[in-house]
Scaffold this motif. Structure first.
Motif, PDB file in Angstrom:
ATOM      1  N   ASP A  92       6.657  -4.469   1.904  1.00  0.00           N
ATOM      2  CA  ASP A  92       6.993  -2.947   2.388  1.00  0.00           C
ATOM      3  C   ASP A  92       7.949  -2.217   1.325  1.00  0.00           C
ATOM      4  O   ASP A  92       8.719  -1.343   1.747  1.00  0.00           O
ATOM      5  N   ASP A 117       2.370  -4.323  -0.003  1.00  0.00           N
ATOM      6  CA  ASP A 117       2.829  -2.975   0.255  1.00  0.00           C
ATOM      7  C   ASP A 117       1.865  -1.751   0.278  1.00  0.00           C
ATOM      8  O   ASP A 117       0.738  -1.994  -0.316  1.00  0.00           O
ATOM      9  N   HIS A 118       2.325  -0.635   0.878  1.00  0.00           N
ATOM     10  CA  HIS A 118       1.394   0.319   0.990  1.00  0.00           C
ATOM     11  C   HIS A 118       1.977   1.719   0.430  1.00  0.00           C
ATOM     12  O   HIS A 118       1.680   2.839   0.818  1.00  0.00           O
ATOM     13  N   TRP A 131      -1.877  -4.081  -2.793  1.00  0.00           N
ATOM     14  CA  TRP A 131      -1.381  -2.813  -2.485  1.00  0.00           C
ATOM     15  C   TRP A 131      -2.504  -1.686  -1.954  1.00  0.00           C
ATOM     16  O   TRP A 131      -3.587  -1.603  -2.478  1.00  0.00           O
ATOM     17  N   ASP A 132      -2.218  -1.300  -0.931  1.00  0.00           N
ATOM     18  CA  ASP A 132      -3.215  -0.195  -0.483  1.00  0.00           C
ATOM     19  C   ASP A 132      -2.323   1.111   0.130  1.00  0.00           C
ATOM     20  O   ASP A 132      -1.830   0.923   1.182  1.00  0.00           O
ATOM     21  N   ALA A 133      -2.329   2.157  -0.622  1.00  0.00           N
ATOM     22  CA  ALA A 133      -1.397   3.257  -0.087  1.00  0.00           C
ATOM     23  C   ALA A 133      -2.126   4.155   1.141  1.00  0.00           C
ATOM     24  O   ALA A 133      -1.454   4.888   1.809  1.00  0.00           O
ATOM     25  N   THR A 134      -3.438   3.643   1.311  1.00  0.00           N
ATOM     26  CA  THR A 134      -4.005   4.156   2.464  1.00  0.00           C
ATOM     27  C   THR A 134      -3.672   3.606   3.762  1.00  0.00           C
ATOM     28  O   THR A 134      -4.051   3.856   4.962  1.00  0.00           O
ATOM     29  N   ALA A 135      -3.232   2.235   3.893  1.00  0.00           N
ATOM     30  CA  ALA A 135      -2.824   1.644   4.732  1.00  0.00           C
ATOM     31  C   ALA A 135      -1.834   2.011   5.787  1.00  0.00           C
ATOM     32  O   ALA A 135      -1.050   2.678   5.147  1.00  0.00           O
ATOM     33  N   THR A 138       2.599  -1.839   6.253  1.00  0.00           N
ATOM     34  CA  THR A 138       2.473  -3.327   5.414  1.00  0.00           C
ATOM     35  C   THR A 138       2.171  -4.516   6.481  1.00  0.00           C
ATOM     36  O   THR A 138       1.508  -5.285   5.990  1.00  0.00           O
ATOM     37  N   LEU A 141      -1.473  -4.991   6.097  1.00  0.00           N
ATOM     38  CA  LEU A 141      -1.891  -5.508   5.026  1.00  0.00           C
ATOM     39  C   LEU A 141      -1.536  -7.128   5.021  1.00  0.00           C
ATOM     40  O   LEU A 141      -2.213  -8.034   4.605  1.00  0.00           O
ATOM     41  N   SER A 179      -2.679   8.240   9.937  1.00  0.00           N
ATOM     42  CA  SER A 179      -2.832   6.737   9.101  1.00  0.00           C
ATOM     43  C   SER A 179      -3.591   5.907  10.157  1.00  0.00           C
ATOM     44  O   SER A 179      -4.210   4.855   9.812  1.00  0.00           O
ATOM     45  N   HIS A 304       5.456   8.595   1.463  1.00  0.00           N
ATOM     46  CA  HIS A 304       3.896   8.987   1.936  1.00  0.00           C
ATOM     47  C   HIS A 304       3.790  10.569   1.962  1.00  0.00           C
ATOM     48  O   HIS A 304       4.662  11.221   1.972  1.00  0.00           O
TER      49      HIS A 304
END
Length: 336
Positions: A92, A117-118, A131-135, A138, A141, A179, A304
């Motif tokens: 995170d 992390d997101h 890593w996935d910024a659209t998640a 955390t 993930l 999200s 975000h």
């Protein structure tokens, strides 16, 4: 996106593992850390969760909480564990600076760093990065790391499910943020099937305020809220005297900024808190209003699109005035 997956073989044999997360952990940070902790312990690893600070009282019930090491309370032990770790999970957070006083210790640690992390703009420090910024969280993930990446979908226990549910629930605002996708709801259904008692988790987190916290919230709503209608913006400015008056502790300001965003017509909400050494800033928005851009460009932060944070070394009034001064640059998106 997964990189460094060739390092996963390390989990095939028992390892010394330390799990870390960002300073002042929220529900997602602690939930993802403890969810992963329970899984790794079940797999036979020696695992410790090391935090740079305390966390809100409303998270004190989480399974495994009693095993958490708070660095300022057990400095020598924590330093030794990090130095001896084969793997250090970084959950995170996308930059080591987010761990505050743990940063220099983590930078010199020889164990592999694995980031899950997101957040945007990840620092290049990890041997393995999931890593996935659209998640949404955390914790989401961590769930897919266990079930998909490590192909261990049958391993979920009630303790894991409870921690991961709490992480996803808190980072999605109880599943109301954009999200919260269909995929998130499918994961939540699996967590409930695995033993997460959703109603009890909601009760523990949202119905456990102290009398002081409720009075503090009421005071802020009455005395600290300013609405700026020409920019569809609302601002809370909380002084250090306010914090002292109501004996505010870690977590007591959690969610305060959302009250500003709940005002009809408001599209951007800001919370400024005088923490003595720094002014801390939290932004929330609706639609395409870029909280992350504002925090990164003007307040040494990021996050975000609709939820970000930052800080300022100026005074509280100077920081609030700086924020107000940039609103004209965003007038079109704030008012259309």
């Amino acid at each position: 996106m997964l990189t460094g997956e060739n390092n996963l073989y390390l989990l095939a044999q028992p390892k010394n593992i330390v799990i870390t997360t960002h300073h002042k952990p929220d529900g997602d940070a602690l939930g993802s850390s403890l969810g992963l902790y329970h899984w790794l312990k079940m797999k036979g690893h020696q695992v410790e969760v090391v935090l740079s600070s305390d966390f809100p009282d409303f998270l004190n019930w989480m399974p495994g909480r009693e095993e958490v090491i708070i660095f300022p309370d057990e400095t020598t032990r924590a330093e030794h564990l990090i130095a001896q770790a084969d793997i250090i999970f970084c959950l995170d957070y996308s930059a080591l600076s987010r761990t505050n006083i743990l940063e220099p210790i983590l930078r010199i640690a020889t164990g592999q760093k694995w980031m899950i992390d997101h957040h945007l703009d990840p620092e290049d420090f990890a041997s393995l990065r999931y890593w996935d910024a659209t998640a949404a969280a955390t914790a989401q993930l961590v769930y897919t790391f266990i079930t998909d990446i490590c192909e261990d979908a049958t391993a979920l226990t009630p303790e894991m499910a409870t921690c991961l549910y709490a992480g996803i629930m808190t980072d999605t605002g109880s599943f109301r943020f954009r999200s919260t996708t269909a995929a998130v709801h499918l994961i939540i259904s699996k967590l409930i099937e695995a033993g997460a008692r959703n109603w009890e988790i909601h009760e523990q987190i949202y119905n456990s305020s102290t009398e002081n916290r409720l009075k503090f919230l009421g005071y802020c709503l009455l005395n600290c809220l300013e609405v700026i209608p020409e920019y569809n913006t609302a601002v809370f400015a909380v002084t250090k005297e306010d914090l002292e008056r109501f004996q505010v502790t870690t977590g007591d300001t959690e969610g305060l900024v959302n009250y500003a965003l709940s005002v009809k017509g408001i599209r951007l909400a800001a919370l400024f808190i005088d923490r003595t050494e720094l002014i801390k800033l939290s932004l929330r928005s609706t639609g395409e209003i870029p909280c992350n851009e504002i925090c990164k460009k003007y307040f040494n932060g990021g996050g975000h699109l609709n939820a970000s944070g930052g800080s300022s070394t100026e005074t509280l009034s100077q920081t609030v005035n700086k924020f107000k001064s940039i609103l004209p640059a965003y007038k079109e998106i704030l008012t259309t």
